[in-house]
Motif scaffolding. Structure first.
Motif, PDB file in Angstrom:
ATOM      1  N   PRO A  16       5.806   4.672  -4.078  1.00 36.67           N
ATOM      2  CA  PRO A  16       4.931   3.465  -4.816  1.00 36.67           C
ATOM      3  C   PRO A  16       4.059   2.630  -4.012  1.00 36.67           C
ATOM      4  N   VAL A  17       4.463   2.048  -2.954  1.00 34.95           N
ATOM      5  CA  VAL A  17       3.617   1.342  -1.921  1.00 34.95           C
ATOM      6  C   VAL A  17       2.323   1.851  -1.619  1.00 34.95           C
ATOM      7  N   MET A  56      18.533   1.380  -0.982  1.00 29.26           N
ATOM      8  CA  MET A  56      17.443   0.508  -1.103  1.00 29.26           C
ATOM      9  C   MET A  56      17.621  -0.473  -2.226  1.00 29.26           C
ATOM     10  N   ARG A  57      17.296  -1.852  -1.813  1.00 26.82           N
ATOM     11  CA  ARG A  57      17.318  -2.597  -2.836  1.00 26.82           C
ATOM     12  C   ARG A  57      16.151  -2.181  -3.958  1.00 26.82           C
ATOM     13  N   PRO A  58      16.404  -2.444  -5.250  1.00 24.79           N
ATOM     14  CA  PRO A  58      15.431  -1.771  -6.141  1.00 24.79           C
ATOM     15  C   PRO A  58      14.109  -2.174  -5.952  1.00 24.79           C
ATOM     16  N   ALA A  61      11.538  -0.771  -2.930  1.00 22.75           N
ATOM     17  CA  ALA A  61      10.971   0.571  -2.901  1.00 22.75           C
ATOM     18  C   ALA A  61       9.481   0.567  -3.290  1.00 22.75           C
ATOM     19  N   ARG A  62       9.162  -0.406  -4.088  1.00 23.51           N
ATOM     20  CA  ARG A  62       7.733  -0.669  -4.356  1.00 23.51           C
ATOM     21  C   ARG A  62       6.978  -1.208  -3.447  1.00 23.51           C
ATOM     22  N   VAL A  86       3.790   1.296   9.315  1.00 19.32           N
ATOM     23  CA  VAL A  86       4.469   0.607   8.275  1.00 19.32           C
ATOM     24  C   VAL A  86       3.539   0.004   7.249  1.00 19.32           C
ATOM     25  N   LEU A  87       3.861   0.196   5.986  1.00 24.08           N
ATOM     26  CA  LEU A  87       2.718  -0.315   4.871  1.00 24.08           C
ATOM     27  C   LEU A  87       3.750  -1.337   3.912  1.00 24.08           C
ATOM     28  N   PHE A  88       3.250  -2.481   4.066  1.00 21.25           N
ATOM     29  CA  PHE A  88       3.784  -3.621   2.960  1.00 21.25           C
ATOM     30  C   PHE A  88       2.788  -3.542   2.009  1.00 21.25           C
ATOM     31  N   ALA A  89       3.256  -3.983   0.716  1.00 19.87           N
ATOM     32  CA  ALA A  89       2.663  -4.498  -0.537  1.00 19.87           C
ATOM     33  C   ALA A  89       2.308  -5.732  -0.161  1.00 19.87           C
ATOM     34  N   PRO A  90       1.201  -6.304  -0.922  1.00 19.53           N
ATOM     35  CA  PRO A  90       0.818  -7.552  -0.839  1.00 19.53           C
ATOM     36  C   PRO A  90       2.183  -8.527  -1.263  1.00 19.53           C
ATOM     37  N   LYS A  91       2.370  -9.755  -0.734  1.00 23.83           N
ATOM     38  CA  LYS A  91       3.337 -10.523  -0.817  1.00 23.83           C
ATOM     39  C   LYS A  91       3.957 -10.783  -2.215  1.00 23.83           C
ATOM     40  N   HIS A  92       2.774 -11.028  -3.205  1.00 24.26           N
ATOM     41  CA  HIS A  92       3.032 -11.437  -4.520  1.00 24.26           C
ATOM     42  C   HIS A  92       2.645 -10.355  -5.485  1.00 24.26           C
TER      43      HIS A  92
END
Length: 94
Positions: A16-17, A56-58, A61-62, A86-92
């Motif tokens: 998903p991310v 993983m916390r639900p 995973a996104r 490592v890929l992180f989604a935007p904070k919000h």
């Protein structure tokens, strides 16, 4: 590092991310990270994305995943060094 290491891509996947990967690459092209962003752009469809946790916390995973570039899981095979992104989604995000 080994001279002329073996290269073996695993089965690529899309977590998903990864929906945010092109945005991250676009932003990286405007920074000192431009060479890395261009390299990722060329191989992004061949990367195997993973979670670094057994449980993983639900919501996590996104928002998070990593792809190994060099190491025992390849695609560049090395038993002496590991290099991942490592890929992180935007904070919000919802």
């Amino acid at each position: 590092m080994e001279k002329n290491p073996a290269v073996a891509f695993n089965q690529p996947n899309h977590l998903p991310v990864c929906d945010w990967l092109n945005r991250a690459i676009d932003q990286g092209l405007n920074e000192r990270t431009a060479p890395l962003a261009r390299a990722l752009m060329r191989v992004q469809e061949q990367l195997t994305w993973r979670y670094g946790y057994e449980r993983m916390r639900p919501g996590l995973a996104r928002k998070y995943a990593y792809a190994e570039l060099l190491g025992s899981n390849g695609p560049v095979i090395s038993e002496n060094l590991i290099l991942s992104v490592v890929l992180f989604a935007p904070k919000h995000i919802p």
